[in-house]
Write a protein that holds these residues in place. Structure first.
Motif, mmCIF file in Angstrom:
data_model
loop_
_atom_site.group_PDB
_atom_site.id
_atom_site.type_symbol
_atom_site.label_atom_id
_atom_site.label_comp_id
_atom_site.label_asym_id
_atom_site.label_seq_id
_atom_site.Cartn_x
_atom_site.Cartn_y
_atom_site.Cartn_z
ATOM 1 N N PRO A 217 -10.896 0.003 -14.489
ATOM 2 C CA PRO A 217 -9.903 0.022 -15.876
ATOM 3 C C PRO A 217 -9.529 1.744 -16.077
ATOM 4 O O PRO A 217 -8.670 2.127 -16.338
ATOM 5 C CB PRO A 217 -10.867 -0.488 -17.077
ATOM 6 C CG PRO A 217 -11.844 -1.365 -16.516
ATOM 7 C CD PRO A 217 -11.631 -1.377 -14.960
ATOM 8 N N PRO A 218 -10.425 2.245 -15.361
ATOM 9 C CA PRO A 218 -9.779 3.962 -15.291
ATOM 10 C C PRO A 218 -8.670 3.792 -14.543
ATOM 11 O O PRO A 218 -7.869 5.228 -15.239
ATOM 12 C CB PRO A 218 -10.738 4.375 -15.359
ATOM 13 C CG PRO A 218 -12.276 3.586 -14.920
ATOM 14 C CD PRO A 218 -11.585 2.072 -15.249
ATOM 15 N N ARG A 219 -8.186 3.679 -13.838
ATOM 16 C CA ARG A 219 -7.107 3.254 -13.029
ATOM 17 C C ARG A 219 -6.309 2.746 -13.214
ATOM 18 O O ARG A 219 -5.360 2.194 -12.385
ATOM 19 C CB ARG A 219 -7.692 2.717 -11.453
ATOM 20 C CG ARG A 219 -8.474 3.968 -10.741
ATOM 21 C CD ARG A 219 -8.748 3.211 -9.739
ATOM 22 N NE ARG A 219 -9.638 4.243 -8.662
ATOM 23 C CZ ARG A 219 -10.921 4.842 -8.402
ATOM 24 N NH1 ARG A 219 -12.265 4.003 -10.034
ATOM 25 N NH2 ARG A 219 -11.671 5.426 -8.539
ATOM 26 N N GLY A 220 -6.353 2.200 -14.400
ATOM 27 C CA GLY A 220 -5.298 1.619 -14.737
ATOM 28 C C GLY A 220 -4.841 -0.096 -15.164
ATOM 29 O O GLY A 220 -3.819 -0.765 -15.055
ATOM 30 N N ALA A 221 -6.016 -0.872 -14.214
ATOM 31 C CA ALA A 221 -6.021 -1.531 -14.089
ATOM 32 C C ALA A 221 -6.146 -3.076 -15.405
ATOM 33 O O ALA A 221 -7.044 -2.820 -15.840
ATOM 34 C CB ALA A 221 -7.236 -2.395 -13.009
ATOM 35 N N PHE A 222 -5.292 -3.697 -15.944
ATOM 36 C CA PHE A 222 -5.828 -4.710 -16.680
ATOM 37 C C PHE A 222 -7.050 -6.117 -16.128
ATOM 38 O O PHE A 222 -6.674 -6.797 -14.843
ATOM 39 C CB PHE A 222 -4.902 -5.872 -17.162
ATOM 40 C CG PHE A 222 -4.672 -6.657 -18.331
ATOM 41 C CD1 PHE A 222 -5.123 -6.506 -19.270
ATOM 42 C CD2 PHE A 222 -4.338 -7.892 -17.582
ATOM 43 C CE1 PHE A 222 -4.689 -7.013 -20.743
ATOM 44 C CE2 PHE A 222 -5.175 -8.900 -19.059
ATOM 45 C CZ PHE A 222 -5.135 -8.661 -20.566
ATOM 46 N N ILE A 223 -7.988 -6.041 -16.408
ATOM 47 C CA ILE A 223 -8.859 -6.977 -16.226
ATOM 48 C C ILE A 223 -9.467 -8.185 -16.552
ATOM 49 O O ILE A 223 -9.005 -8.230 -18.639
ATOM 50 C CB ILE A 223 -10.317 -6.516 -15.870
ATOM 51 C CG1 ILE A 223 -10.170 -5.587 -15.076
ATOM 52 C CG2 ILE A 223 -11.769 -7.381 -16.122
ATOM 53 C CD1 ILE A 223 -11.594 -4.992 -14.441
ATOM 54 N N ARG A 224 -8.547 -9.760 -16.707
ATOM 55 C CA ARG A 224 -9.653 -10.852 -17.505
ATOM 56 C C ARG A 224 -10.029 -11.465 -17.008
ATOM 57 O O ARG A 224 -10.803 -11.741 -15.392
ATOM 58 C CB ARG A 224 -7.792 -12.153 -16.763
ATOM 59 C CG ARG A 224 -8.016 -13.124 -18.452
ATOM 60 C CD ARG A 224 -7.071 -14.043 -17.761
ATOM 61 N NE ARG A 224 -7.278 -15.537 -17.880
ATOM 62 C CZ ARG A 224 -6.830 -15.143 -19.871
ATOM 63 N NH1 ARG A 224 -5.922 -14.134 -20.485
ATOM 64 N NH2 ARG A 224 -6.827 -16.035 -19.787
ATOM 65 N N GLU B 284 0.844 -1.691 -0.036
ATOM 66 C CA GLU B 284 -0.065 0.385 -0.044
ATOM 67 C C GLU B 284 0.945 1.021 -0.108
ATOM 68 O O GLU B 284 0.212 2.645 0.044
ATOM 69 C CB GLU B 284 -0.982 0.000 0.854
ATOM 70 C CG GLU B 284 -2.464 -0.800 0.960
ATOM 71 C CD GLU B 284 -3.047 -0.946 2.209
ATOM 72 O OE1 GLU B 284 -2.776 -0.378 3.124
ATOM 73 O OE2 GLU B 284 -4.164 -1.443 2.121
ATOM 74 N N GLN B 285 2.163 1.191 0.083
ATOM 75 C CA GLN B 285 2.843 2.069 -0.171
ATOM 76 C C GLN B 285 3.074 2.749 -1.298
ATOM 77 O O GLN B 285 2.210 2.486 -2.173
ATOM 78 C CB GLN B 285 4.480 1.974 0.712
ATOM 79 C CG GLN B 285 4.548 1.065 1.503
ATOM 80 C CD GLN B 285 3.804 2.263 3.079
ATOM 81 O OE1 GLN B 285 4.677 2.938 3.273
ATOM 82 N NE2 GLN B 285 2.607 1.551 3.420
ATOM 83 N N SER B 286 3.054 4.511 -1.393
ATOM 84 C CA SER B 286 2.584 4.908 -2.526
ATOM 85 C C SER B 286 3.465 5.619 -3.623
ATOM 86 O O SER B 286 3.180 5.561 -4.777
ATOM 87 C CB SER B 286 3.021 6.346 -1.931
ATOM 88 O OG SER B 286 4.196 7.121 -1.429
ATOM 89 N N ASP B 287 5.291 4.326 -3.376
ATOM 90 C CA ASP B 287 5.384 4.010 -4.516
ATOM 91 C C ASP B 287 5.867 2.989 -4.624
ATOM 92 O O ASP B 287 6.802 2.733 -5.485
ATOM 93 C CB ASP B 287 7.240 4.505 -3.836
ATOM 94 C CG ASP B 287 7.809 3.468 -2.755
ATOM 95 O OD1 ASP B 287 6.904 3.225 -2.035
ATOM 96 O OD2 ASP B 287 8.400 3.434 -2.191
ATOM 97 N N ARG B 288 4.777 2.327 -4.378
ATOM 98 C CA ARG B 288 4.876 0.750 -4.973
ATOM 99 C C ARG B 288 3.669 0.846 -6.269
ATOM 100 O O ARG B 288 2.864 1.698 -6.009
ATOM 101 C CB ARG B 288 4.527 -0.196 -3.438
ATOM 102 C CG ARG B 288 5.202 -0.802 -2.558
ATOM 103 C CD ARG B 288 6.986 -1.211 -2.927
ATOM 104 N NE ARG B 288 7.259 -2.291 -3.374
ATOM 105 C CZ ARG B 288 7.055 -3.128 -2.353
ATOM 106 N NH1 ARG B 288 7.223 -3.100 -1.852
ATOM 107 N NH2 ARG B 288 6.401 -4.020 -3.064
ATOM 108 N N PRO B 289 3.443 -0.183 -6.867
ATOM 109 C CA PRO B 289 2.858 -0.658 -7.897
ATOM 110 C C PRO B 289 1.565 -1.042 -7.544
ATOM 111 O O PRO B 289 1.569 -1.524 -6.425
ATOM 112 C CB PRO B 289 3.124 -1.685 -9.020
ATOM 113 C CG PRO B 289 4.144 -2.097 -8.113
ATOM 114 C CD PRO B 289 4.497 -1.208 -6.951
ATOM 115 N N ALA B 290 0.655 -0.309 -8.640
ATOM 116 C CA ALA B 290 -1.068 -0.740 -7.340
ATOM 117 C C ALA B 290 -1.278 -1.964 -7.849
ATOM 118 O O ALA B 290 -0.499 -2.503 -8.630
ATOM 119 C CB ALA B 290 -1.752 0.145 -7.568
ATOM 120 N N ILE B 291 -2.696 -2.122 -7.474
ATOM 121 C CA ILE B 291 -3.322 -3.521 -8.716
ATOM 122 C C ILE B 291 -2.562 -3.444 -9.598
ATOM 123 O O ILE B 291 -3.030 -2.406 -10.644
ATOM 124 C CB ILE B 291 -4.515 -3.951 -7.602
ATOM 125 C CG1 ILE B 291 -4.540 -4.053 -6.429
ATOM 126 C CG2 ILE B 291 -4.865 -4.329 -9.121
ATOM 127 C CD1 ILE B 291 -5.873 -4.003 -6.090
#
Lengths: 134, 192
Positions: free
Chosen positions: A76-83, A45-52
Motif C-alpha cells: 500500500p505505501p507504494r501505491g498498490a490497490f489491494i483486494r 519492469e521498464q521505468s516508464d511503465r506503470p508498476a503493479i
C-alpha cells in the motif's frame, strides 16, 4: 547457486524451487511462448511503465501466511490497490469470480483448503496448465 | 533496450484460436520496442500472417533471413575477432551463452558438447530443462541480458512430470497410508 542470489527455473511443467537454504525463484514454462513471457516480463519492469497497481490477496487463514502479511505491509505505501479475501471469504466460488471478472496485476495465494471444494479448485488450476501448454 | 536479442517462437496456428498466436506476437513486438525484427525459419504462411498483423511502425523494421550468407552479412566482424567456439549439437544453450560472453561465433560439430555450466555474474541463475532446443536458446539470451549463469538439467519427461504434479496436488485429498496410494520419490524416478 550464487550466495544471496536468485533463480529462474524453465521447465516443461514442474514448478521447481530451491530450498535449504531457500533461494528466491520464479518459474517459466519452456513451451509454448517462453520468449513472449520473457518479453512481457522485461517490458513490465521498464521505468516508464506503470508498476503493479492491483493486488489480490487470498488467505484462508489455515496456515501462517508471512507473504500475505508482508504484502499488506509493503504494497500500500507504494501505491498498490489491494483486494483481499480472508478466512471463509477465501472460498473457491468468490476467488474464481474475482479471477475471471476483476483485473489484477499480482495475485498472492497463501494456500487454498476449503472443505469439500478443494478438488474443484485443483481441477480448475490443472485445466489452466493444460491451456498454457497449448 | 530490454535485452540484446529477444527470441520468440514462430506462430503455430493451433486451434481453437490460431489468430491469438499472431496477436500475442504482435503485442510482444510492440512492447519490446525493437530496433530490428529478424524473422527466420518461418514458412511463407507464417511470415505473411505475422507481417500483415504487425503495427505499421514495426513493418519497416522487419528483415527476413533465409540463408547463412544473410546471417554472415548481419554479423559485425569486429565483434568476432577471436576464433569460433567449437560446440556440439546438444546443450546449445550453454554454448550460446559462452559464445556471447566471450564474443565469439560458434562452429557446430557432431561431437558431444562438454557438460558444464556458465557461472553467474549478477547473482542470478537460470536453470533450464533440456528437451526443447529453442527454449535453451531463449534461456541463453535471457541469461546474457541479466548477467545470469546458466545450468541445464535433464528433460524430466511429460509423463513423469504430470504424475508428480498429480501427486502433489492430491496430497491433501488422498490417504497417503493406503498401500495403493503410497508414493515414493527416488533419484531414478517415481515409484508407486
Amino acid at each position: 547457486v550464487p550466495e544471496c542470489g536468485s533463480i529462474t527455473f524453465i521447465t516443461g511443467g514442474l514448478p521447481l524451487r530451491f530450498s535449504v537454504p531457500e533461494v528466491p525463484s520464479t518459474h517459466l514454462f519452456k513451451y509454448p511462448d517462453l520468449g513472449i513471457a520473457m518479453i512481457n516480463g522485461f517490458a513490465a519492469e521498464q521505468s516508464d511503465r506503470p508498476a503493479i497497481g492491483f493486488v489480490a490477496l487470498v488467505d484462508p487463514e489455515t496456515t501462517k501466511a508471512h507473504e500475505i502479511a508482508a504484502a499488506e505491509r509493503l504494497l500500500p505505501p507504494r501505491g498498490a490497490f489491494i483486494r483481499a479475501y480472508y478466512g471463509s471469504g477465501a472460498n473457491v466460488s468468490d476467488v474464481t469470480s474475482m479471477m475471471e471478472l476483476l483485473p489484477y496485476d499480482l495475485m498472492i495465494i497463501a494456500f487454498i483448503i476449503t472443505s469439500g471444494a478443494e478438488r474443484i479448485f485443483y481441477l480448475a488450476e490443472y485445466d489452466l496448465q493444460e491451456m498454457r501448454r497449448f | 533496450m530490454l535485452a540484446d536479442l529477444a527470441v520468440v517462437e514462430g506462430p503455430r496456428f493451433l486451434p481453437p484460436d490460431p489468430t491469438a498466436e499472431l496477436v500475442r506476437r504482435n503485442n510482444a513486438a510492440a512492447r519490446v520496442r525493437p530496433e530490428s525484427i529478424f524473422m527466420t525459419g518461418l514458412s511463407d504462411k507464417a511470415f505473411d500472417a505475422l507481417t500483415a498483423r504487425l503495427a505499421s511502425p514495426l513493418k519497416p523494421l522487419i528483415r527476413r533471413i533465409s540463408t547463412m550468407e544473410e546471417i554472415d552479412r548481419l554479423s559485425n566482424p569486429t565483434r568476432f575477432k577471436k576464433p569460433p567456439l567449437t560446440w556440439g549439437n546438444d546443450r546449445i544453450g550453454i554454448g550460446l551463452l559462452k559464445a556471447l560472453r566471450e564474443r565469439r561465433s560458434i562452429a557446430f560439430t557432431d561431437e558431444p558438447s562438454s557438460v558444464e555450466t556458465v557461472p553467474s555474474k549478477s547473482g542470478h541463475l537460470v536453470v533450464c530443462e533440456q528437451g526443447e532446443p529453442l527454449a535453451e536458446v531463449i534461456a541463453a539470451n535471457y541469461a546474457y541480458a541479466l548477467g545470469a549463469g546458466l545450468c541445464l538439467i535433464p528433460d524430466i519427461g511429460r509423463e513423469f512430470s504430470d504424475e508428480l504434479l498429480e501427486v502433489f496436488y492430491s496430497l491433501l485429498t488422498i490417504n497417503l497410508f493406503h498401500p495403493a496410494r503410497r508414493y515414493e520419490i527416488s533419484g531414478s524416478g517415481f515409484a508407486r
